[in-house]
Scaffold this active site. Sequence first.
Site, PDB file in Angstrom:
ATOM      1  N   ARG A  72      -8.954  -1.495  -0.308  1.00  0.00           N
ATOM      2  CA  ARG A  72      -7.942  -1.293  -1.567  1.00  0.00           C
ATOM      3  C   ARG A  72      -8.106  -2.177  -2.337  1.00  0.00           C
ATOM      4  O   ARG A  72      -8.364  -3.620  -2.466  1.00  0.00           O
ATOM      5  CB  ARG A  72      -6.342  -1.844  -1.061  1.00  0.00           C
ATOM      6  N   GLU A  80      -2.522   8.558  -6.664  1.00  0.00           N
ATOM      7  CA  GLU A  80      -2.584   9.278  -5.184  1.00  0.00           C
ATOM      8  C   GLU A  80      -3.243  10.285  -5.028  1.00  0.00           C
ATOM      9  O   GLU A  80      -3.342  11.091  -6.443  1.00  0.00           O
ATOM     10  CB  GLU A  80      -1.608   9.221  -4.628  1.00  0.00           C
ATOM     11  N   ARG A 123      -5.002  -3.931   4.629  1.00  0.00           N
ATOM     12  CA  ARG A 123      -6.539  -3.855   3.847  1.00  0.00           C
ATOM     13  C   ARG A 123      -6.648  -4.282   3.043  1.00  0.00           C
ATOM     14  O   ARG A 123      -5.928  -5.006   2.206  1.00  0.00           O
ATOM     15  CB  ARG A 123      -5.940  -2.327   2.871  1.00  0.00           C
TER      16      ARG A 123
END
Length: 206
Positions: A72, A80, A123
């Site tokens: 990330r 998104e 992440r």
Amino acid sequence: MRRSWGPGPRRRYVAPPRSLWRRLLDYGLTVIILGLLILLAARLDRVETRKTEGAAIVNDGDSITLGAERIRMRGIDAPEYTQTCRRNGADYSCGTLARQSLVRLIAGRPVSCTGWQRDRYGRLLGDCTAGGKDLNRAQVEAGWAVAFGDFKSEEAVARAGKAGIWAGTFDQPQDWRDSHHGEVVERKHGTLASIGDAVREIFRFW
């Protein structure tokens, strides 16, 4: 009879002996400092920077996969993948365009990411480069990601130039996630947040 106006003999200063309590206090402070240094050394592994590199799979405008490592991108927030924005009176797939922007920036080159923090999905929060280009910064400059703890000045330039999503209207990605998926609000992860997390990790006992 001649008088001498020169300085007289210097008196030697002798420090008074330290009391027992003062010596005990000094010893105690020494022990505390040594203990903190030992604790610091034992906790440094918690903030060890991880580096991963290779061919990138671009998931969306701010996340990629390098081998088995999901990344990330730190300090930014892109629409998104399924998010829509509005421009010239019509909706468009800004999430898809944000992903395409990152694909163009990488241009098939190997990507290198470094970081030590992880988000709630496990992440790695990474600062990523490809061909010497700072991908996190470039996404904000191109107008396909907003500042999310860092890159405020780059966002201001993109907004003024109506680049990317700034050419129209849009929901902040975090607000869109909350309204469409009911996700817990994500904490910003810029430089100041990273420093705070590092201090907490170093001195966290459990």
